[in-house]
Scaffold this motif. Structure first.
Motif, PDB file in Angstrom:
ATOM      1  N   ALA A  69       7.390 106.636-100.682  1.00  0.00           N
ATOM      2  CA  ALA A  69       6.344 107.727-100.217  1.00  0.00           C
ATOM      3  C   ALA A  69       5.854 107.688 -98.874  1.00  0.00           C
ATOM      4  O   ALA A  69       5.538 108.766 -98.324  1.00  0.00           O
ATOM      5  CB  ALA A  69       5.125 107.310-101.565  1.00  0.00           C
TER       6      ALA A  69
ATOM      7  N   THR B   8      -7.280 116.921 -97.507  1.00  0.00           N
ATOM      8  CA  THR B   8      -6.453 116.298 -98.343  1.00  0.00           C
ATOM      9  C   THR B   8      -5.365 117.132 -98.706  1.00  0.00           C
ATOM     10  O   THR B   8      -5.648 118.160 -99.377  1.00  0.00           O
ATOM     11  CB  THR B   8      -7.071 115.640 -99.278  1.00  0.00           C
TER      12      THR B   8
ATOM     13  N   ILE C 120      -1.893 116.791-101.340  1.00  0.00           N
ATOM     14  CA  ILE C 120      -1.423 116.194-102.228  1.00  0.00           C
ATOM     15  C   ILE C 120       0.094 116.794-102.488  1.00  0.00           C
ATOM     16  O   ILE C 120       0.048 117.971-102.935  1.00  0.00           O
ATOM     17  CB  ILE C 120      -2.350 115.815-103.489  1.00  0.00           C
TER      18      ILE C 120
ATOM     19  N   ASP D  93       3.711 114.663 -91.482  1.00  0.00           N
ATOM     20  CA  ASP D  93       2.268 114.336 -91.049  1.00  0.00           C
ATOM     21  C   ASP D  93       2.240 115.232 -89.359  1.00  0.00           C
ATOM     22  O   ASP D  93       1.325 115.100 -88.937  1.00  0.00           O
ATOM     23  CB  ASP D  93       2.272 112.977 -90.930  1.00  0.00           C
TER      24      ASP D  93
ATOM     25  N   VAL E 151       5.229 110.910 -96.160  1.00  0.00           N
ATOM     26  CA  VAL E 151       4.273 110.974 -95.613  1.00  0.00           C
ATOM     27  C   VAL E 151       4.505 111.433 -94.079  1.00  0.00           C
ATOM     28  O   VAL E 151       4.006 112.160 -93.403  1.00  0.00           O
ATOM     29  CB  VAL E 151       2.892 110.061 -95.500  1.00  0.00           C
TER      30      VAL E 151
ATOM     31  N   THR F 278       2.385 121.288-104.119  1.00  0.00           N
ATOM     32  CA  THR F 278       1.491 120.858-103.121  1.00  0.00           C
ATOM     33  C   THR F 278       0.089 121.195-103.793  1.00  0.00           C
ATOM     34  O   THR F 278      -0.098 122.384-104.395  1.00  0.00           O
ATOM     35  CB  THR F 278       1.557 121.685-101.763  1.00  0.00           C
TER      36      THR F 278
ATOM     37  N   HIS G  67       3.051 116.533-105.192  1.00  0.00           N
ATOM     38  CA  HIS G  67       3.655 115.754-106.499  1.00  0.00           C
ATOM     39  C   HIS G  67       5.326 116.170-106.346  1.00  0.00           C
ATOM     40  O   HIS G  67       5.784 117.172-106.440  1.00  0.00           O
ATOM     41  CB  HIS G  67       3.154 116.638-107.604  1.00  0.00           C
TER      42      HIS G  67
ATOM     43  N   GLU H  96      -5.616 114.049 -94.499  1.00  0.00           N
ATOM     44  CA  GLU H  96      -4.831 112.918 -95.359  1.00  0.00           C
ATOM     45  C   GLU H  96      -3.931 113.429 -96.151  1.00  0.00           C
ATOM     46  O   GLU H  96      -4.143 114.652 -96.528  1.00  0.00           O
ATOM     47  CB  GLU H  96      -5.919 112.231 -96.072  1.00  0.00           C
ATOM     48  N   ILE H  97      -2.543 112.641 -96.175  1.00  0.00           N
ATOM     49  CA  ILE H  97      -1.710 113.412 -97.112  1.00  0.00           C
ATOM     50  C   ILE H  97      -1.171 112.262 -98.120  1.00  0.00           C
ATOM     51  O   ILE H  97      -1.133 111.052 -97.934  1.00  0.00           O
ATOM     52  CB  ILE H  97      -0.269 113.442 -96.240  1.00  0.00           C
ATOM     53  N   ARG H  98      -1.224 112.522 -99.394  1.00  0.00           N
ATOM     54  CA  ARG H  98      -0.781 111.820-100.325  1.00  0.00           C
ATOM     55  C   ARG H  98       0.347 112.192-101.034  1.00  0.00           C
ATOM     56  O   ARG H  98       0.713 113.558-101.189  1.00  0.00           O
ATOM     57  CB  ARG H  98      -1.952 111.828-101.497  1.00  0.00           C
ATOM     58  N   VAL H  99       1.288 111.284-101.571  1.00  0.00           N
ATOM     59  CA  VAL H  99       2.536 111.603-102.362  1.00  0.00           C
ATOM     60  C   VAL H  99       2.502 110.678-103.739  1.00  0.00           C
ATOM     61  O   VAL H  99       2.221 109.485-103.630  1.00  0.00           O
ATOM     62  CB  VAL H  99       3.837 111.316-101.405  1.00  0.00           C
ATOM     63  N   ASP H 100       2.869 111.316-104.728  1.00  0.00           N
ATOM     64  CA  ASP H 100       3.004 110.907-106.044  1.00  0.00           C
ATOM     65  C   ASP H 100       4.202 111.504-106.592  1.00  0.00           C
ATOM     66  O   ASP H 100       4.976 112.214-106.403  1.00  0.00           O
ATOM     67  CB  ASP H 100       1.921 110.972-106.784  1.00  0.00           C
TER      68      ASP H 100
END
Length: 320
Positions: free
Chosen positions: A137, A182, A184, A145, A141, A175, A186, A126-130
């Motif tokens: 976003a 996961t 993440i 990916d 991703v 990162t 930032h 899983e890849i999250r972007v905030d």
């Protein structure tokens, strides 16, 4: 004189041959008389021997005393050596146990690390972007990916840097790995400070002069930056950018244009009026901004004019 009767036995009669001789009376036998017991002869008590005082041992000579002390010292030394040997052996054993335990712990950590690196249980899933506002976003991703199903410890940071470098709006990023699978990201986006007119379009730029986006029309709410040659690497642009960053947000919204030909002649044009601000150099911009706010509060409705804050100690408003 008659003798008393009954004391003497009668005289025996003469035997009669015609008569049967009378049976002699049975005489009682007297009980046997036990012989008297002779007393046991007394054993004479042994006479105590006269006590003799123990003979006093001869006093040892000085050589014997010295030899005895030497033997005692030798025994004491051997006992001390044995105790020291036992103590040294115990310490050595404890050190060996500590070394073995430490090496075992390190080996266990190494094995666990290798297991974590190559284990499919810790692969990227899983890849999250905030932190995005202008950027999408989902696009970020999709850009990174390509490393899905790769163990977290083997992720290629340089590849992620290249993939995110295509987005000019990203100023910086960090990162964060969140086990078991996961990633993440930032994002810190670039903050635009104005637009530069180039050809038939406008470039939205940040304080470093990086073009965030290009549009055929001027971006609303962004001041127009006019510097010599539209050179974002010049000292004039850096001074103009520093002045814009020092302005309060509510006053920055009133700035329509910033001009500068050198680092010491920054000028602002306020929107909705014919008022200008002669700023001078970018030195002391924070103090100049406070002085300018006070002047605008007094002369904001005075019509066309010039606010001179190049020397904050003698700042004035000159009406046209």
């Amino acid at each position: 004189m008659k003798r008393p009767e009954g004391f003497d036995a009668p005289a025996p009669a003469a035997p009669d041959s015609t008569r049967t001789p009378a049976r002699a009376p049975r005489q009682k036998q007297a009980p046997p008389v036990e012989p008297a017991k002779r007393p046991a002869p007394k054993t004479p008590k042994p006479k105590p021997e006269p006590t003799q005082k123990p003979a006093r041992p001869p006093r040892p000579s000085s050589d014997r005393l010295a030899a005895s002390e030497l033997r005692a010292a030798e025994r004491a030394r051997r006992r001390h050596d044995r105790r020291e040997l036992k103590r040294f052996t115990r310490r050595a054993r404890q050190r060996r146990v500590a070394w073995v335990a430490g090496i075992g712990a390190v080996a266990m950590l190494v094995l666990l690390s290798l297991g974590a690196v190559y284990s499919p249980l810790l692969a990227l899933r899983e890849i999250r972007v905030d932190g995005t506002s202008r950027l999408d976003a989902a696009q970020l991703v999709d850009a990174v990916d390509g490393q899905l199903e790769v163990p977290l410890a083997l992720l290629d940071e340089s590849r992620i840097r290249e993939e995110l470098g295509e987005f000019t709006l990203i100023r910086s990023y960090t990162t964060e790995l969140l086990p078991p699978g996961t990633l993440i990201i930032h994002i810190v986006e670039r903050t635009p400070i104005g637009t530069i007119a180039r050809g038939s379009g406008f470039d939205l730029v940040d304080p470093a002069g990086v073009v965030i986006t290009s549009t055929p029309e001027r971006t609303p709410g962004m001041p127009l930056i006019a510097v010599a040659g539209d050179d974002v690497g010049s000292t004039a642009f850096r001074s103009a950018a520093e002045v814009l960053l020092a302005l309060p947000p509510d006053f920055l919204a009133q700035v329509d244009e910033v001009t500068a030909s050198t680092r010491d002649d920054v000028t602002l044009v306020l929107s909705g009026s014919n008022q200008r601000v002669e700023w001078g150099s970018a030195e002391g911009s924070d103090h100049k901004a406070r002085v300018l706010a006070a002047l605008v509060a007094i002369h904001g409705g005075s019509g066309p004019g010039l606010y001179d804050v190049s020397a904050p100690g003698t700042a004035v408003f000159r009406a046209d």
